[in-house]
Write a protein that holds these residues in place. Structure first.
Motif, PDB file in Angstrom:
ATOM      1  N   TYR A   1      55.322 -12.201  36.265  1.00  0.00           N
ATOM      2  CA  TYR A   1      54.271 -12.854  35.480  1.00  0.00           C
ATOM      3  C   TYR A   1      54.222 -12.163  34.129  1.00  0.00           C
ATOM      4  N   SER A   2      54.567 -12.888  33.052  1.00  0.00           N
ATOM      5  CA  SER A   2      54.765 -12.239  31.759  1.00  0.00           C
ATOM      6  C   SER A   2      53.966 -12.921  30.659  1.00  0.00           C
ATOM      7  N   ASP A   3      53.893 -12.228  29.505  1.00  0.00           N
ATOM      8  CA  ASP A   3      53.149 -12.702  28.337  1.00  0.00           C
ATOM      9  C   ASP A   3      51.694 -13.010  28.680  1.00  0.00           C
ATOM     10  N   LEU A   4      51.078 -12.170  29.511  1.00  0.00           N
ATOM     11  CA  LEU A   4      49.694 -12.406  29.907  1.00  0.00           C
ATOM     12  C   LEU A   4      48.786 -12.424  28.682  1.00  0.00           C
ATOM     13  N   GLN A   5      47.893 -13.398  28.659  1.00  0.00           N
ATOM     14  CA  GLN A   5      46.913 -13.512  27.584  1.00  0.00           C
ATOM     15  C   GLN A   5      45.727 -12.610  27.924  1.00  0.00           C
ATOM     16  N   VAL A   6      45.534 -11.559  27.139  1.00  0.00           N
ATOM     17  CA  VAL A   6      44.507 -10.568  27.448  1.00  0.00           C
ATOM     18  C   VAL A   6      43.564 -10.413  26.254  1.00  0.00           C
ATOM     19  N   GLN A   7      42.310 -10.089  26.565  1.00  0.00           N
ATOM     20  CA  GLN A   7      41.305  -9.840  25.549  1.00  0.00           C
ATOM     21  C   GLN A   7      41.214  -8.345  25.265  1.00  0.00           C
TER      22      GLN A   7
ATOM     23  N   ASN B   1      35.160 -17.952  18.825  1.00  0.00           N
ATOM     24  CA  ASN B   1      34.210 -16.843  18.654  1.00  0.00           C
ATOM     25  C   ASN B   1      34.913 -15.571  18.184  1.00  0.00           C
ATOM     26  N   VAL B   2      35.816 -15.720  17.215  1.00  0.00           N
ATOM     27  CA  VAL B   2      36.550 -14.587  16.667  1.00  0.00           C
ATOM     28  C   VAL B   2      36.339 -14.541  15.158  1.00  0.00           C
ATOM     29  N   THR B   3      36.650 -13.394  14.568  1.00  0.00           N
ATOM     30  CA  THR B   3      36.375 -13.174  13.153  1.00  0.00           C
ATOM     31  C   THR B   3      37.592 -13.394  12.265  1.00  0.00           C
ATOM     32  N   ALA B   4      38.704 -13.800  12.842  1.00  0.00           N
ATOM     33  CA  ALA B   4      39.911 -14.132  12.091  1.00  0.00           C
ATOM     34  C   ALA B   4      40.728 -15.088  12.951  1.00  0.00           C
ATOM     35  N   VAL B   5      41.635 -15.826  12.325  1.00  0.00           N
ATOM     36  CA  VAL B   5      42.475 -16.741  13.088  1.00  0.00           C
ATOM     37  C   VAL B   5      43.256 -15.950  14.133  1.00  0.00           C
ATOM     38  N   ASN B   6      43.169 -16.393  15.379  1.00  0.00           N
ATOM     39  CA  ASN B   6      43.756 -15.641  16.494  1.00  0.00           C
ATOM     40  C   ASN B   6      44.533 -16.603  17.381  1.00  0.00           C
ATOM     41  N   THR B   7      45.854 -16.610  17.234  1.00  0.00           N
ATOM     42  CA  THR B   7      46.699 -17.458  18.067  1.00  0.00           C
ATOM     43  C   THR B   7      47.405 -16.613  19.120  1.00  0.00           C
ATOM     44  N   TYR B   8      47.767 -17.255  20.214  1.00  0.00           N
ATOM     45  CA  TYR B   8      48.516 -16.565  21.266  1.00  0.00           C
ATOM     46  C   TYR B   8      49.463 -17.554  21.931  1.00  0.00           C
ATOM     47  N   ASP B   9      50.527 -17.012  22.532  1.00  0.00           N
ATOM     48  CA  ASP B   9      51.588 -17.817  23.122  1.00  0.00           C
ATOM     49  C   ASP B   9      51.285 -18.138  24.585  1.00  0.00           C
ATOM     50  N   PRO B  10      52.062 -19.045  25.180  1.00  0.00           N
ATOM     51  CA  PRO B  10      51.867 -19.360  26.602  1.00  0.00           C
ATOM     52  C   PRO B  10      52.178 -18.174  27.507  1.00  0.00           C
ATOM     53  N   GLU B  11      51.536 -18.151  28.661  1.00  0.00           N
ATOM     54  CA  GLU B  11      51.918 -17.254  29.740  1.00  0.00           C
ATOM     55  C   GLU B  11      53.052 -17.893  30.531  1.00  0.00           C
TER      56      GLU B  11
ATOM     57  N   ARG C   1      39.707  -9.908  20.579  1.00  0.00           N
ATOM     58  CA  ARG C   1      40.922 -10.603  20.171  1.00  0.00           C
ATOM     59  C   ARG C   1      41.691 -10.969  21.439  1.00  0.00           C
ATOM     60  N   VAL C   2      42.536 -11.978  21.337  1.00  0.00           N
ATOM     61  CA  VAL C   2      43.406 -12.368  22.434  1.00  0.00           C
ATOM     62  C   VAL C   2      44.848 -12.168  21.988  1.00  0.00           C
ATOM     63  N   ARG C   3      45.646 -11.567  22.857  1.00  0.00           N
ATOM     64  CA  ARG C   3      47.050 -11.349  22.524  1.00  0.00           C
ATOM     65  C   ARG C   3      47.895 -11.410  23.794  1.00  0.00           C
ATOM     66  N   ASN C   4      49.188 -11.645  23.624  1.00  0.00           N
ATOM     67  CA  ASN C   4      50.144 -11.609  24.735  1.00  0.00           C
ATOM     68  C   ASN C   4      50.676 -10.185  24.824  1.00  0.00           C
ATOM     69  N   ALA C   5      50.059  -9.379  25.678  1.00  0.00           N
ATOM     70  CA  ALA C   5      50.353  -7.950  25.632  1.00  0.00           C
ATOM     71  C   ALA C   5      50.721  -7.359  26.973  1.00  0.00           C
ATOM     72  N   ALA C   6      50.874  -8.178  27.991  1.00  0.00           N
ATOM     73  CA  ALA C   6      51.040  -7.581  29.314  1.00  0.00           C
ATOM     74  C   ALA C   6      52.089  -8.333  30.118  1.00  0.00           C
ATOM     75  N   ALA C   7      52.668  -7.600  31.061  1.00  0.00           N
ATOM     76  CA  ALA C   7      53.552  -8.171  32.074  1.00  0.00           C
ATOM     77  C   ALA C   7      53.128  -7.609  33.422  1.00  0.00           C
ATOM     78  N   SER C   8      53.444  -8.331  34.490  1.00  0.00           N
ATOM     79  CA  SER C   8      53.013  -7.882  35.809  1.00  0.00           C
ATOM     80  C   SER C   8      53.988  -8.370  36.869  1.00  0.00           C
ATOM     81  N   ARG C   9      53.836  -7.784  38.050  1.00  0.00           N
ATOM     82  CA  ARG C   9      54.637  -8.193  39.201  1.00  0.00           C
ATOM     83  C   ARG C   9      53.680  -8.401  40.375  1.00  0.00           C
ATOM     84  N   ILE C  10      53.865  -9.531  41.069  1.00  0.00           N
ATOM     85  CA  ILE C  10      52.975  -9.891  42.174  1.00  0.00           C
ATOM     86  C   ILE C  10      53.829 -10.226  43.388  1.00  0.00           C
ATOM     87  N   TYR C  11      53.489  -9.653  44.526  1.00  0.00           N
ATOM     88  CA  TYR C  11      54.163 -10.034  45.759  1.00  0.00           C
ATOM     89  C   TYR C  11      53.197  -9.841  46.920  1.00  0.00           C
TER      90      TYR C  11
END
Length: 717
Positions: free
Chosen positions: A519-525, A480-490, A537-547
């Motif tokens: 937790y890195s390379d989060l797939q975000v819209q 459901n996107v208007t251009a080819v949109n690939t993203y990498d693994p989290e 769009r979906v992209r790998n744009a975030a990193a986080s820390r969880i404890y």
């Protein structure tokens, strides 16, 4: 860790005295006492599932610490320890892996079929990349279904409830000769009145979120020798329901806002001109072969084929005036084949327990979506995604001494995906704009996910453990996107330490676990403006820390009186994330010239409350010679839940709590059981999901179920 006892058929073994029962689970792909598993595992057995009316994955939220479950347009959004998915395009992968009798489930909606004939549920928290592989970054949920009984038996259950709910289910099980066992189960459940009232008189329906389900399951188990067992089962479910679009505030677009009136922003009421649908059909066949080569070595094969179809029709604006000139329609078809082989061995006088495994995954999913937009035209999206994956894994536990065990394992996974995608805009004047001609794209990924750890028996019935592990969620393509949109693994990596203990002669069980993850390379819209239409769009744009820390307690307070408590405290925040805030103003994410990047570092991850707590009190007593009655009350508490990365007030659920009560009666003859329940006693309104609807420029979401109550009778023969 709250662990609910299973019936004898599910391998429960009673402790000495009138204590808490032990449970044998297969969380590590081998049978072992749940208290010996070096991880946080919650197991809920058939008897508890029936008493607590757990009939969907959403019901597990009040039973498992740090588990949050939302539902958005038919998609089950599962979060464990702050780890979830923020993607809703349809081709994306979950962050918590789900299995039915060992068979991986790629479509989140298909999970509900497992509730037809459950023996138990096992929930593993934390990355499970070594044993469960792809898409187990947050953990894994295992549904274990009932097998054929050794003696002929059957049961029939009839049920009624508010919202015009009624239904019947039943099963027949038993042996056919000395070597064959059969079990057949059927289900019909109908809630003809939905949770959501439709306010306009001319609507196609007077309520939404009603549900009708017809399903069944059959399993044949063949045991030609003492060492060889072959089981073949088929599962089917046909569901017809509807889903609601709930606006929380007016559209940011003045034209859409004016054309959408009237709208309601209250819970469980909506305006609509659309005959909404959320219909699905699901079929699955699973073949399992278990061959014991010797007393200490066994081989297991699990083959599964799944066929899933879904039709979704929703109102795109939550109004009766049709400013979008039509509904949003999405059709999903998928076919999946999986194959897993496991070799389990116990060597050197049981000092070394090893597993070697292979997993193969072949999936094809086709999603066709059309969306009619005010003043623009009709958008048509088509995505055909094909995925192939294979993995090799091994895991070992070695007893250095009788009280010290070392663990080590590793998994190699290869993913390959291709997508044929197209996008068109059909103008209302008859012209067609080609947004994206049919385009085929291919990507592939490799991943290594190890784990290492140690277990130490500190005393009798007290075990401590520590482990480090990695996990990943597969990359791919957005639909459901208007251009080819690939993203990498989290990717996720981190550790867990814990202690499991049975105290007071088995009358108290206390388990505590602490965890820390990067937790890195989060797939975000994120959104963009295309031909006057906001799309994501979906992209790998975030990193986080969880404890955080989890604690679970079970205690026998007196004869027949039991307490179970569990809770989690956690911090789950972004450490890096620059993005644009669509909710700030109209066009905020429209182009490089007008978009404003916001640094959300320090904000909470989506669907990651800072605390959750579950408290249950259960009393069972004999009523003379008449029979047994069981009473249970429970409360679920949740901290605030953010549904976007900007802490937008309307896309947040403030702290809330829910209370449930259950009662059951079984006569001394055990020929029948009567149960009654009330869920969400106080009729609390709470958001189960929320998001910014880019096509309507509006803050929207879904509400959790209101107060429900009902009763059922199970007759056994």
């Amino acid at each position: 860790m709250a662990v609910v006892a299973l019936p004898a058929a599910a391998h429960a073994q009673e402790n000495s005295g009138s204590g808490i029962e032990d449970i044998v689970v297969t969380a590590q792909k081998r049978a072992e006492n749940v208290q010996d598993v070096p991880a946080s595992v919650t197991a809920i057995g058939q008897e508890a599932l029936d008493l607590r009316q757990i009939s969907s994955v959403s019901d597990l939220q009040s039973q498992v610490p740090s588990l949050v479950v939302g539902n958005l347009f038919g998609t089950n959004l599962i979060t464990l320890r702050g780890i979830s998915t923020g993607l809703t395009s349809g081709t994306d992968d979950p962050s918590v892996a789900t299995h039915i009798d060992g068979a991986y489930q790629p479509r989140s909606r298909s999970i509900d079929v497992a509730m037809v004939d459950l023996e138990r549920v096992e929930v593993l928290a934390g990355p499970q990349g070594t044993l469960y592989g792809r898409n187990a970054t947050g953990g894994a949920v295992n549904y274990v279904l009932r097998g054929p009984s050794k003696e002929f038996e059957g049961e029939v259950t009839g049920r009624v409830g508010n919202y015009d709910r009624y239904g019947v289910s039943g099963s027949i099980s038993g042996p056919i000769g000395d070597k064959v066992g059969v079990r057949v189960t059927g289900l019909y459940d109908n809630q003809s009145k939905g949770f959501t009232k439709v306010l306009n008189a001319n609507a196609p329906r007077d309520s939404l979120e009603q549900n009708r389900v017809i399903g069944g399951r059959a399993i044949v188990e063949f045991k030609p020798t003492e060492r060889l067992t072959i089981a073949v089962q088929g599962i089917g479910l046909d569901s017809k329901s509807s889903t609601a679009f709930f606006p929380f505030a007016p559209s940011l677009d003045a034209g859409i806002n004016a054309a959408s009136r009237p709208q309601s922003y209250k819970a469980h009421e909506v305006y609509t001109d659309v005959d909404a649908k959320l219909n699905s059909r699901y079929y699955q066949g699973i073949g399992t072969i278990n061959f014991e080569l010797t007393d200490n070595v066994s081989v297991k094969s699990i083959s599964a084929y799944q066929d899933y179809h879904q039709l979704m029709v929703i109102d795109s604006d939550g109004s009766a005036t049709a400013p979008f000139r039509g509904p949003t329609t999405s059709i999903t078809n998928s076919k999946t084949f999986t194959q897993e082989f496991n070799l389990n061995a116990s060597l050197f006088d049981d000092r070394l327990k090893s597993i070697l495994g292979f997993f193969y995954f072949n999936d094809k999913v086709d999603i066709d979506t059309s969306l009619t937009i005010f003043s623009t035209g009709r958008l048509r999206f088509d995505t055909l995604q094909k995925s192939k994956s294979y993995a090799f894994f091994t895991d070992h536990t070695f007893s250095v001494t009788p009280s010290v065990r070392l663990m080590a394992g590793i998994r190699f996974n290869h993913d390959k995906k291709s997508a044929l995608q197209s996008f068109f805009i059909d103008r209302f004047n008859g012209t067609t704009i080609t947004g994206l001609a049919p385009t085929t794209t291919q990507v592939s990924f490799n991943s290594w996910t190890p784990r290492v750890g140690i277990q130490v028996d500190l005393a009798d019935k007290i075990m401590a453990y520590a482990q480090y592990s990695k996990g990943f969620k597969s990359g791919g393509f957005a639909s459901n996107v208007t251009a080819v949109n690939t993203y990498d693994p989290e990717k996720i990596k981190g550790g867990e330490v814990g202690i499991k203990s049975d105290l007071a002669d088995g009358r108290v069980r206390l388990n505590v676990a602490g965890f820390y993850y990067d937790y890195s390379d989060l797939q975000v819209q994120s959104a963009a403006l295309v031909s006057g239409v906001s799309v994501f769009r979906v992209r790998n744009a975030a990193a986080s820390r969880i404890y955080g820390v989890e604690a679970q307690l079970q205690a026998v307070l007196a004869d027949g009186l039991k307490l179970d408590m569990s809770g989690a405290l956690q911090s789950a925040k972004y450490t890096s994330f620059l993005t644009c805030n669509n909710t700030a103003f109209l066009g905020a994410c429209g182009s490089a010239a007008t978009s404003t990047l916001v640094d959300v570092k320090g904000n909470w991850l989506n669907r990651a409350p800072n605390y959750t707590a579950n408290v249950g009190l259960e009393y069972e007593t004999e009523i003379g010679s008449a029979g047994k009655i069981t009473l249970r009350g429970e409360s679920y508490f949740s901290g605030g839940v953010y549904y976007d990365e900007f802490a937008t007030p309307l896309l947040k659920q403030d702290p809330y709590s829910l209370q449930n009560i259950f009662v059951s009666f079984t006569p001394a003859s055990d020929r029948f059981t009567i149960r009654a329940f009330v869920k969400n006693i106080a009729n609390v309104d709470y958001k189960s999901s929320a998001f910014f609807q880019t096509s309507a420029f509006q803050q929207t979401g879904t509400w959790g179920p209101p107060r429900t109550f009902g009763a059922e009778v199970t007759a056994r023969f």
